[in-house]
Design a protein around this motif. Structure first.
Motif, PDB file in Angstrom:
ATOM      1  N   ARG A 119       0.822  -1.316   0.045  1.00 35.27           N
ATOM      2  CA  ARG A 119       0.155  -0.042  -0.119  1.00 35.27           C
ATOM      3  C   ARG A 119       0.892   1.252   0.135  1.00 35.27           C
ATOM      4  O   ARG A 119       1.615   1.716   1.185  1.00 35.27           O
ATOM      5  CB  ARG A 119      -0.944   0.089   1.208  1.00 35.27           C
ATOM      6  N   ILE A 120       0.881   2.183  -1.182  1.00 30.57           N
ATOM      7  CA  ILE A 120       1.530   3.320  -1.318  1.00 30.57           C
ATOM      8  C   ILE A 120       0.669   4.253  -0.325  1.00 30.57           C
ATOM      9  O   ILE A 120       1.325   5.367   0.064  1.00 30.57           O
ATOM     10  CB  ILE A 120       1.819   3.500  -2.435  1.00 30.57           C
ATOM     11  N   VAL A 121      -0.695   4.282  -0.604  1.00 29.06           N
ATOM     12  CA  VAL A 121      -1.371   5.172   0.137  1.00 29.06           C
ATOM     13  C   VAL A 121      -2.582   4.246   0.771  1.00 29.06           C
ATOM     14  O   VAL A 121      -2.609   3.180   0.419  1.00 29.06           O
ATOM     15  CB  VAL A 121      -1.966   6.273  -0.720  1.00 29.06           C
ATOM     16  N   GLU A 122      -3.249   4.973   1.853  1.00 25.91           N
ATOM     17  CA  GLU A 122      -4.289   4.173   2.549  1.00 25.91           C
ATOM     18  C   GLU A 122      -5.598   4.674   2.141  1.00 25.91           C
ATOM     19  O   GLU A 122      -5.797   5.899   1.943  1.00 25.91           O
ATOM     20  CB  GLU A 122      -4.112   4.225   3.983  1.00 25.91           C
ATOM     21  N   GLU A 123      -6.608   3.741   2.133  1.00 31.27           N
ATOM     22  CA  GLU A 123      -8.053   4.283   1.767  1.00 31.27           C
ATOM     23  C   GLU A 123      -8.994   2.984   2.446  1.00 31.27           C
ATOM     24  O   GLU A 123      -8.568   1.897   2.268  1.00 31.27           O
ATOM     25  CB  GLU A 123      -8.218   4.110   0.446  1.00 31.27           C
ATOM     26  N   ALA A 124     -10.075   3.675   2.843  1.00 29.50           N
ATOM     27  CA  ALA A 124     -10.877   2.531   3.510  1.00 29.50           C
ATOM     28  C   ALA A 124     -12.118   2.362   2.456  1.00 29.50           C
ATOM     29  O   ALA A 124     -12.231   2.590   1.535  1.00 29.50           O
ATOM     30  CB  ALA A 124     -11.747   3.509   4.741  1.00 29.50           C
ATOM     31  N   GLY A 125     -12.863   1.251   3.108  1.00 29.43           N
ATOM     32  CA  GLY A 125     -14.004   0.711   2.322  1.00 29.43           C
ATOM     33  C   GLY A 125     -13.453  -0.358   1.628  1.00 29.43           C
ATOM     34  O   GLY A 125     -12.237  -1.029   1.250  1.00 29.43           O
ATOM     35  N   TYR A 126     -14.606  -1.028   0.925  1.00 26.87           N
ATOM     36  CA  TYR A 126     -14.352  -2.307  -0.046  1.00 26.87           C
ATOM     37  C   TYR A 126     -13.815  -1.853  -1.192  1.00 26.87           C
ATOM     38  O   TYR A 126     -13.904  -0.713  -1.655  1.00 26.87           O
ATOM     39  CB  TYR A 126     -15.929  -3.079  -0.053  1.00 26.87           C
ATOM     40  N   SER A 127     -13.401  -2.802  -1.873  1.00 31.52           N
ATOM     41  CA  SER A 127     -12.555  -2.844  -3.340  1.00 31.52           C
ATOM     42  C   SER A 127     -13.507  -2.974  -4.456  1.00 31.52           C
ATOM     43  O   SER A 127     -13.037  -2.218  -5.559  1.00 31.52           O
ATOM     44  CB  SER A 127     -11.487  -3.828  -3.007  1.00 31.52           C
ATOM     45  N   PHE A 128     -14.375  -4.009  -4.580  1.00 26.61           N
ATOM     46  CA  PHE A 128     -14.830  -4.131  -5.855  1.00 26.61           C
ATOM     47  C   PHE A 128     -16.263  -3.783  -5.987  1.00 26.61           C
ATOM     48  O   PHE A 128     -17.233  -3.928  -5.002  1.00 26.61           O
ATOM     49  CB  PHE A 128     -15.033  -5.713  -5.742  1.00 26.61           C
ATOM     50  N   PRO A 129     -16.533  -3.094  -7.078  1.00 20.75           N
ATOM     51  CA  PRO A 129     -15.822  -2.546  -8.174  1.00 20.75           C
ATOM     52  C   PRO A 129     -15.210  -1.013  -7.820  1.00 20.75           C
ATOM     53  O   PRO A 129     -15.671  -0.556  -6.815  1.00 20.75           O
ATOM     54  CB  PRO A 129     -16.684  -2.406  -9.283  1.00 20.75           C
ATOM     55  N   SER A 130     -14.070  -0.793  -8.371  1.00 22.26           N
ATOM     56  CA  SER A 130     -13.479   0.541  -8.012  1.00 22.26           C
ATOM     57  C   SER A 130     -14.240   1.649  -8.295  1.00 22.26           C
ATOM     58  O   SER A 130     -14.790   1.917  -9.448  1.00 22.26           O
ATOM     59  CB  SER A 130     -12.176   0.421  -8.835  1.00 22.26           C
TER      60      SER A 130
END
Length: 211
Positions: A119-130
């Motif tokens: 992870r270069i940056v952090e982000e919350a929440g689910y992934s699919f779909p973008s």
């Protein structure tokens, strides 16, 4: 005849995009996308450098809620106030406004966790779909379509397509590079928005042609 041609193309890509999205979902749910996803992530992240990271963060910013909202508001003002294109304004609002709602619904259904390779940056929440991929495809896709209707110059149309596709592609790649999405998340986002945009244009063209 032009409207009918647009409608047929939109209808076709809506169906194809929806079918491909279902295919991606099946592969993802069957845990058969892992090897390909991980391989692509490692390949893309092998390009990592401070300068490229800054570029990718800029592309991610261009697909962020803030930027998409600002561009959408500017487009709404131009369509409604200066150009007076009320029907096109409705199409724009439906496509751009519906994409994030559809994204939230799909994420709540699939509940896919974000990748954890690097992870270069952090982000919350689910992934699919973008969400970034969906928003970018919806916004820049509908803008390209609306401008296409009013630009008759061939080079102008080619330029619009190149810019729209280029921005959308770079935003998707940036999400993989930054380690917050799998490639299949990005592809699924493009396909969902492609189906949504195609369906909306189909209805728009049919309604316009009847009137």
């Amino acid at each position: 005849m032009v409207n009918r041609s647009h409608w047929r193309r939109a209808s076709t890509w809506a169906v194809i995009s929806a079918a491909l999205f279902i295919y991606v979902c099946v592969i993802m749910l069957a845990d058969k996308a892992g090897f390909i996803d991980d391989t692509i992530i490692r390949r893309v992240q092998s390009w990592e450098s401070p300068d490229l990271t800054s570029v990718m963060e800029t592309f991610t910013w261009l697909g962020s809620t803030l930027v998409v909202t600002v561009i959408a508001l500017v487009a709404i003002v131009l369509l409604a106030v200066f150009l007076g294109h009320r029907k096109e304004l409705l199409l724009f609002i439906v496509v751009v406004g519906g994409a994030p709602l559809l994204n939230k619904l799909l994420k709540s259904i699939f509940e896919r966790e974000r990748p954890s390779l690097h992870r270069i940056v952090e982000e919350a929440g689910y992934s699919f779909p973008s969400g970034h991929s969906m928003a970018a495809f919806a916004l820049y896709g509908v803008l390209t379509y609306l401008l296409w209707r009013h630009v008759t110059n061939a080079w102008g149309r080619v330029l619009m397509i190149v810019l729209g596709l280029g921005l959308t592609l770079c935003i998707g790649v940036s999400r993989v590079y930054l380690g917050v999405h799998y490639p299949s998340d990005v592809i699924a986002g493009y396909l969902v928005s492609g189906a949504w945009l195609g369906a909306a244009i189909e209805v728009f063209e049919r309604t316009t042609r009847r009137r």
